[in-house]
Design an enzyme around this catalytic site. Structure first.
Site, PDB file in Angstrom:
ATOM      1  N   HIS A 165     -19.525  13.976 -63.303  1.00  0.00           N
ATOM      2  CA  HIS A 165     -20.770  14.899 -63.608  1.00  0.00           C
ATOM      3  C   HIS A 165     -20.743  15.506 -65.061  1.00  0.00           C
ATOM      4  O   HIS A 165     -21.822  15.915 -65.523  1.00  0.00           O
ATOM      5  CB  HIS A 165     -20.854  16.012 -62.660  1.00  0.00           C
ATOM      6  CG  HIS A 165     -20.599  15.563 -61.496  1.00  0.00           C
ATOM      7  ND1 HIS A 165     -19.342  15.582 -60.554  1.00  0.00           N
ATOM      8  CD2 HIS A 165     -21.457  14.734 -60.321  1.00  0.00           C
ATOM      9  CE1 HIS A 165     -19.345  15.173 -59.709  1.00  0.00           C
ATOM     10  NE2 HIS A 165     -20.635  14.571 -59.433  1.00  0.00           N
ATOM     11  N   SER A 192     -22.697   7.396 -55.095  1.00  0.00           N
ATOM     12  CA  SER A 192     -21.281   7.705 -54.937  1.00  0.00           C
ATOM     13  C   SER A 192     -20.753   7.279 -53.408  1.00  0.00           C
ATOM     14  O   SER A 192     -19.574   7.747 -52.992  1.00  0.00           O
ATOM     15  CB  SER A 192     -20.977   9.117 -55.179  1.00  0.00           C
ATOM     16  OG  SER A 192     -21.993   9.997 -54.777  1.00  0.00           O
ATOM     17  N   HIS A 249     -26.005  22.775 -60.202  1.00  0.00           N
ATOM     18  CA  HIS A 249     -25.208  21.463 -59.759  1.00  0.00           C
ATOM     19  C   HIS A 249     -24.383  21.277 -61.151  1.00  0.00           C
ATOM     20  O   HIS A 249     -24.594  21.636 -62.209  1.00  0.00           O
ATOM     21  CB  HIS A 249     -26.338  20.147 -59.893  1.00  0.00           C
ATOM     22  CG  HIS A 249     -25.773  19.086 -59.746  1.00  0.00           C
ATOM     23  ND1 HIS A 249     -25.006  17.977 -60.563  1.00  0.00           N
ATOM     24  CD2 HIS A 249     -25.596  18.457 -58.519  1.00  0.00           C
ATOM     25  CE1 HIS A 249     -24.745  17.043 -60.118  1.00  0.00           C
ATOM     26  NE2 HIS A 249     -25.020  16.776 -58.723  1.00  0.00           N
ATOM     27  N   GLU A 254     -23.452  18.625 -62.991  1.00  0.00           N
ATOM     28  CA  GLU A 254     -24.184  18.180 -64.132  1.00  0.00           C
ATOM     29  C   GLU A 254     -24.999  19.048 -64.969  1.00  0.00           C
ATOM     30  O   GLU A 254     -24.932  18.981 -66.405  1.00  0.00           O
ATOM     31  CB  GLU A 254     -24.797  16.779 -63.804  1.00  0.00           C
ATOM     32  CG  GLU A 254     -25.333  16.024 -64.964  1.00  0.00           C
ATOM     33  CD  GLU A 254     -26.299  14.752 -64.759  1.00  0.00           C
ATOM     34  OE1 GLU A 254     -27.109  14.646 -65.646  1.00  0.00           O
ATOM     35  OE2 GLU A 254     -26.226  14.405 -63.420  1.00  0.00           O
ATOM     36  N   CYS A 287     -30.801   8.111 -64.818  1.00  0.00           N
ATOM     37  CA  CYS A 287     -30.083   6.622 -65.342  1.00  0.00           C
ATOM     38  C   CYS A 287     -30.792   5.657 -64.415  1.00  0.00           C
ATOM     39  O   CYS A 287     -31.552   5.667 -63.396  1.00  0.00           O
ATOM     40  CB  CYS A 287     -28.771   6.799 -64.846  1.00  0.00           C
ATOM     41  SG  CYS A 287     -28.210   6.928 -63.225  1.00  0.00           S
ATOM     42  N   HIS A 343     -19.134  13.072 -55.992  1.00  0.00           N
ATOM     43  CA  HIS A 343     -19.521  13.983 -54.729  1.00  0.00           C
ATOM     44  C   HIS A 343     -19.518  12.790 -53.446  1.00  0.00           C
ATOM     45  O   HIS A 343     -20.703  12.399 -52.957  1.00  0.00           O
ATOM     46  CB  HIS A 343     -20.984  14.404 -54.936  1.00  0.00           C
ATOM     47  CG  HIS A 343     -20.933  15.685 -55.720  1.00  0.00           C
ATOM     48  ND1 HIS A 343     -22.055  15.958 -56.213  1.00  0.00           N
ATOM     49  CD2 HIS A 343     -19.697  16.570 -56.061  1.00  0.00           C
ATOM     50  CE1 HIS A 343     -21.763  17.062 -57.201  1.00  0.00           C
ATOM     51  NE2 HIS A 343     -20.159  17.395 -56.960  1.00  0.00           N
ATOM     52  N   CYS A 345     -22.494   2.912 -58.434  1.00  0.00           N
ATOM     53  CA  CYS A 345     -23.106   2.724 -59.846  1.00  0.00           C
ATOM     54  C   CYS A 345     -21.946   2.741 -60.789  1.00  0.00           C
ATOM     55  O   CYS A 345     -20.560   2.936 -60.317  1.00  0.00           O
ATOM     56  CB  CYS A 345     -24.110   3.795 -60.413  1.00  0.00           C
ATOM     57  SG  CYS A 345     -23.220   5.537 -60.382  1.00  0.00           S
ATOM     58  N   SER A 385     -24.446  15.519 -52.799  1.00  0.00           N
ATOM     59  CA  SER A 385     -24.836  14.571 -53.706  1.00  0.00           C
ATOM     60  C   SER A 385     -26.141  14.489 -54.038  1.00  0.00           C
ATOM     61  O   SER A 385     -27.118  14.380 -53.234  1.00  0.00           O
ATOM     62  CB  SER A 385     -24.515  13.089 -53.095  1.00  0.00           C
ATOM     63  OG  SER A 385     -25.148  12.012 -53.788  1.00  0.00           O
TER      64      SER A 385
END
Length: 316
Positions: A79, A273, A129, A131, A200, A46, A17, A228
């Protein structure tokens, strides 16, 4: 010996992405500008193949800022990081570049804005995680409540049901998140949500492509890393959309050929990723075993691009 026929469905969009592409470019440009070593706090994205490639070029991956020396640049992963991290970097006069995905930064800004307006924040995300840790760390400890499931919503303790807002991790299952949002809205009718979905575009698009592809396939492989989040969600989405066998593989060597015995169709996709070179490696492995007919299942066209920070666009 003649090879058995196989229809190979290839999901589009798949793989990298814009946020991942930008983050990798940031590390490469930092190495060009400042030379090796450049320190990176947490895996930049990741994916082991990507991380190993950058390590070979001179990136050093660490988990904490305290592991970075004062005289070398440091990059924060895609992240996102808690606010305390850039604050600590500034206190040490470190040269640092933030590779946080702009769509994650948008969630950070949203959380801060709601808190400034007196609303208590609830985050929908996976505990631990990076993020989630980064987004929750935009506000003082204990200010953001984490929920993962509709069951969590039933027990979450809030200060004032009339003063609540929620944000989400960007890489969640769209359908699972809708269930959690519904539970929040049922229990807290006045809760404020994001102007635009936090999940997203890339996560959503890859899940939609899998939903379109899965019913056609006897089996499905997702190229991606076990840590991931978005890759693991693709496996779940495929299984839920009717694919009998959906599996995560990091590379072609992970393929369990015995489990695929007797199939006549396979679906291939990749997490955000995972680089195209690994997808091509998997396709080549099927070409070696089967007489492959390839079909692309395209549900969206992506042309998003994020600029790298100005400091890396300027000459050294």
């Amino acid at each position: 010996m003649t090879k058995p026929p196989l229809t190979l469905y290839l999901a589009a969009p798949r793989g990298f992405c814009a946020g991942v592409d930008r983050a990798i470019k940031i590390v490469e440009l930092a190495l060009d500008k400042w030379g090796a070593p450049v320190y990176v706090r947490h895996e930049i994205v990741h994916n082991k193949f990507v991380v190993d490639g950058l390590r070979a070029k001179g990136a050093i991956f660490v988990e904490e800022l305290s592991e970075c020396p004062d005289d070398r640049p440091v990059i924060f992963s895609a992240h996102g990081v808690p606010k305390s991290v850039p604050t600590a970097a500034q206190a040490r006069n470190l040269v640092y570049v933030d590779a946080t995905c702009p769509l994650v930064s948008k969630v950070h800004i949203e959380a801060q804005r709601h808190a400034d307006n007196g609303l208590q924040m609830i985050m929908i995300g996976h505990a631990g995680h990076p993020e989630t840790v980064g987004t929750m760390g935009q506000l003082p400890e204990g200010e953001v409540l984490l929920v993962e499931t509709p069951e969590d919503v039933a027990t979450v303790k809030v200060r004032d049901p009339a003063k609540l807002a929620y944000v989400t991790q960007t890489t969640l299952s769209v359908d699972d998140t809708a269930d959690v949002v519904h539970a929040l809205q049922q229990r807290f009718p006045l809760i404020v949500g994001p102007h635009k979905e936090d999940i997203c575009y890339a996560t959503t698009n890859r899940q939609e492509a899998v939903k379109a592809m899965a019913p056609k396939c006897d089996a499905m492989l997702v190229v991606g890393a076990p840590n991931s989040s978005n890759s693991r969600r693709l496996v779940e989405v495929g299984a839920r959309a009717g694919c009998q066998y959906a599996q995560l593989v990091q590379r072609a060597t992970d393929i369990d050929w015995r489990a695929l015995d007797g199939i006549s169709s396979i679906g291939i996709t990749a997490g955000a990723s995972a680089p195209e070179v690994l997808i091509n490696e998997v396709i080549a492995a099927f070409d070696a075993h089967y007489d492959v007919t390839q079909e692309v299942v395209e549900t969206a066209v992506e042309n998003v691009e994020f600029k790298v920070p100005r400091v890396l666009r300027e000459p050294a």
